[in-house]
Design a protein around this motif. Structure first.
Motif, short mmCIF file in Angstrom:
data_model
loop_
_atom_site.label_atom_id
_atom_site.label_comp_id
_atom_site.label_asym_id
_atom_site.label_seq_id
_atom_site.Cartn_x
_atom_site.Cartn_y
_atom_site.Cartn_z
N VAL A 65 0.95 -1.14 -0.02
CA VAL A 65 0.12 0.75 -0.05
C VAL A 65 1.03 0.82 0.34
N THR A 66 2.07 1.03 0.24
CA THR A 66 2.75 2.69 0.92
C THR A 66 2.96 2.45 -0.88
N PRO A 67 3.29 2.74 -1.60
CA PRO A 67 3.34 2.91 -3.67
C PRO A 67 2.70 3.55 -3.40
N LEU A 68 1.11 3.49 -2.99
CA LEU A 68 0.06 3.72 -3.48
C LEU A 68 0.09 5.20 -3.10
N LEU A 208 -5.73 -3.88 -9.22
CA LEU A 208 -4.93 -2.89 -10.17
C LEU A 208 -5.95 -3.68 -11.21
N ALA A 209 -6.07 -5.01 -11.46
CA ALA A 209 -6.55 -5.49 -13.13
C ALA A 209 -7.54 -4.90 -13.13
N CYS A 210 -8.68 -4.67 -11.79
CA CYS A 210 -10.04 -4.22 -12.25
C CYS A 210 -10.05 -3.10 -12.11
N PHE A 211 -8.75 -2.15 -11.98
CA PHE A 211 -8.84 -0.90 -11.96
C PHE A 211 -7.93 -0.10 -13.37
N GLY A 219 -5.37 6.95 -16.89
CA GLY A 219 -5.08 7.40 -16.08
C GLY A 219 -5.30 8.51 -15.13
N ASN A 220 -6.33 8.29 -14.59
CA ASN A 220 -7.66 8.75 -13.57
C ASN A 220 -6.74 7.81 -11.77
N TYR A 221 -5.91 8.56 -11.38
CA TYR A 221 -4.53 7.67 -11.07
C TYR A 221 -5.97 8.25 -9.10
N ALA A 222 -7.25 9.21 -9.39
CA ALA A 222 -7.40 9.50 -8.13
C ALA A 222 -8.21 8.52 -7.43
N GLN A 223 -8.51 7.13 -8.69
CA GLN A 223 -9.09 5.41 -7.82
C GLN A 223 -8.35 4.85 -7.20
N LEU A 224 -6.72 5.25 -7.27
CA LEU A 224 -5.92 4.59 -5.82
C LEU A 224 -6.45 4.96 -4.46
N ASP A 225 -7.46 5.98 -4.76
CA ASP A 225 -8.17 5.98 -3.33
C ASP A 225 -8.97 4.73 -2.93
N ALA A 226 -9.62 4.19 -3.61
CA ALA A 226 -10.83 2.72 -3.37
C ALA A 226 -9.79 1.62 -3.57
N VAL A 227 -8.49 1.98 -4.28
CA VAL A 227 -8.07 0.30 -4.18
C VAL A 227 -6.88 0.44 -2.34
N TRP A 228 -6.59 1.59 -2.20
CA TRP A 228 -5.83 1.12 -1.49
C TRP A 228 -6.55 0.32 -0.02
N ARG A 229 -8.30 1.17 0.37
CA ARG A 229 -8.96 1.05 1.12
C ARG A 229 -9.59 -0.43 0.66
N LEU A 230 -9.74 -1.07 -0.35
CA LEU A 230 -10.60 -2.23 -0.27
C LEU A 230 -9.16 -3.89 -0.47
N GLN A 231 -8.03 -2.98 -0.63
CA GLN A 231 -6.27 -4.19 -0.41
C GLN A 231 -6.94 -3.55 1.01
N ILE A 232 -7.09 -2.91 2.56
CA ILE A 232 -6.67 -3.27 3.48
C ILE A 232 -8.10 -3.51 3.83
N GLY A 233 -9.19 -3.20 3.98
CA GLY A 233 -10.49 -3.91 4.08
C GLY A 233 -10.91 -5.16 3.95
N LEU A 234 -10.19 -5.82 2.90
CA LEU A 234 -10.86 -6.94 3.20
C LEU A 234 -10.07 -8.44 4.04
N ALA A 235 -9.60 -7.67 5.13
CA ALA A 235 -8.97 -8.11 5.66
C ALA A 235 -10.17 -8.82 6.45
N LEU A 236 -11.40 -8.46 6.32
CA LEU A 236 -12.22 -7.82 7.44
C LEU A 236 -13.09 -9.36 7.48
#
Length: 547
Positions: A65-68, A208-211, A219-236
């Protein structure tokens, strides 16, 4: 209830009849319906093992997540070098480890004093709470620094829950598994750390494939916000799935039996007009008061009961310090704690910063930001498949054959060799050679000290101090992880000492870890620390009174 049936040695069977340790060792373990496991083992694994999957996923996902965060919050999308401050990045990366220390010490202590059932499941509630607040980061927070403060705070809370799982799950597995397969089952439980790391890489690639259309096509890199929240949140998902079985776990027989060794002597302050005796029923623990005076009995009974309970509570609170006041026991604790510390300096220094290392050795390169993120996830996935995960299963297969000490020593030494190769020939060794050495190091971390530093404290300490002893060892290890996380990004910079010299530091730590194992760690294969503890207690308390 099948889920929590036990196969560990206890001094009495289910009918209250005495059982010798030699008779127990002659019994055959239960039949295996699954590879390396009985049905009971599988049920135990399904609850405690999924917890470690969650632990690993949450602890190591920050590496991906750090690179995001760097791209989204620190200017990585503004066609200029990102300016994520190294010390702040190290602090955020180490936040969960900071929480781990509090969780390991507090839950380990409470688990020994009040019981495993008293605390089990509560650590998961804390972790879920921290996880939900972490992914709820408000975008309205004005600055990147304040956003990182939010992330830091809730990663600490998450880390408290994760840390609490270490000593309690380790104690539960060690106290319920068959002696001849105990090391294997503990290895199975801890191997979920590898699966968590592997799944983290896969989830990142899938997201990353989904987005891909938004990120790479538009080039809509604002979507990285959704990517990292999903990365972490799936652990629930696994966290919620294992919550109820943990909260409803019954107390283990081995723990209940161990409390007999902490029962205090009869209070001397009891009024001499009546006598208090206590005995253990075969069906349940009970305290019977036999009173010889009929006047004011209820008040005196209540006062006496309160005094006995207070002394029993003080005895349980003091037992850890009394046990480790003997050098032979303290020496073992110093060994488990120092080996875990030295391991985590190197292990977390590499794993929390593996993305940085992959970039440094030239692997994570691409034509745009999306390509760099994808290459980074692929690199982490290859290392997990080639080295990280297989190491756990080699440990599981060989631990009951080779023993714990041998695996730990050879693991430390081979990891040291890999660091020496990368550091010593850093300028001439190609990207492929460095990558292979890193994968080999990851393999021998896990077919080595990363697995055994978890397993040995769960076996070498008796039940009455097991959770706190394991917690102290693990917390000391996390101090090493925090130290490495905070200093890695600073020291590895080209203007300080550089990556190669940081790897030399890791080389020294792993050599010292091997030496600590040789001189301080006993072999625990097919040994029951409770048997030794009972013999020592019997010699000190019963034999002395019969002389």
């Amino acid at each position: 209830m099948v889920l929590w049936q036990e196969e560990a040695y206890t001094r009495k069977d289910e009918n209250g009849q005495p059982v010798s340790f030699e008779d127990y060792k002659r019994r055959k373990p239960g039949n295996r319906r699954f590879p390396f496991m009985t049905q009971r083992d599988l049920h135990l694994y399904s609850v405690t093992g999924v917890g470690f999957f969650l632990d690993s996923y949450d602890l190591f996902i920050v590496n991906l997540v750090t690179p995001l965060w760097t791209y989204e919050y620190w200017g990585g999308l503004q066609n200029k070098p990102p300016h994520y401050p190294p010390l702040l990045r190290g602090l955020v990366n180490s936040a969960a480890n900071i929480g781990n220390i509090f969780g390991q010490l507090s839950f380990g202590y409470l688990g020994d004093v009040f019981g495993r059932r008293f605390v089990y499941g509560n650590e998961l509630i804390i972790g879920i709470f921290g996880l939900v607040l972490l992914i709820s980061l408000p975008n309205a927070i004005p600055t990147a620094t304040l956003k990182m403060v939010w992330i830091f705070c809730w990663r600490v809370v998450l880390g408290i829950g994760i840390g609490g799982d270490y000593p309690i799950s380790a104690a539960i597995v060690a106290e319920r598994s068959n002696l001849k397969r105990r090391g294997q089952l503990l290895g199975w439980i801890f191997s979920n750390q590898g699966w968590g790391n592997l799944v983290g890489s896969i989830v990142t690639l899938v997201l990353l494939a989904c987005f891909a259309k938004a990120l790479n096509g538009e080039g809509n890199y604002a979507q990285l916000d959704a990517v990292w929240r999903l990365q972490i949140g799936l652990a629930l998902i696994p966290a919620i799935a294992t919550l109820w079985p943990r909260l409803t776990m019954p107390e283990g027989k081995k723990f209940l039996e161990s409390r007999e060794l902490s029962i205090p002597k009869r209070p001397e302050s009891v009024n001499s007009r009546f006598t208090v005796t206590s005995r253990r029923s075969r069906q349940r623990e009970s305290l019977e008061l036999i009173v010889s005076d009929g006047r004011g009995l209820q008040e005196e009974i209540d006062a006496t009961r309160a005094e006995i309970e207070a002394q029993g509570q003080r005895a349980r609170l003091d037992v850890f310090f009394l046990y480790f006041s003997e050098w032979r026991h303290l020496k073992t604790l110093l060994g488990t704690a120092s080996c875990w510390f030295l391991l985590d300096v190197a292990f977390y220094g590499v794993n929390l910063n593996q993305s940085v290392i992959l970039t440094e050795i030239g692997f994570s390169k691409g034509t745009n930001e999306y390509d760099v993120l994808k290459r980074n996830a692929i690199g982490n996935l290859i290392i997990a498949i080639a080295g990280y995960v297989p190491g756990y299963f080699v440990t599981i297969f060989l631990i009951e054959k080779l023993g714990r000490r041998w695996i730990q020593i050879q693991g430390f030494l081979i990891v040291a060799l890999m660091f020496a190769i990368i550091a010593g020939d850093h300028k001439h060794l190609g990207t492929g050679g460095k990558f292979v050495c890193l994968a080999i190091a990851q393999f021998f971390f896990n077919f080595g000290p990363n697995a055994t530093t978890f397993i040995i404290p769960a076996e070498v300490f008796p039940t009455r101090v097991r959770a706190f002893g394991h917690g102290v060892s693990a917390a000391t290890g996390k101090l090493g992880a925090i130290l490495s996380a905070l200093l890695f990004n600073y020291l590895s910079g080209p203007t300080v000492i550089g990556l190669s010299n940081v790897l030399w530091i890791y080389f020294v730590c792993t050599i010292l870890g091997a030496l600590s194992t040789v001189f301080l760690i006993p072999e625990t294969k097919c040994k029951d620390a409770d048997v030794t503890d009972y013999e020592e207690w019997f010699e000190a308390n019963v034999s002395e009174r019969t002389r």
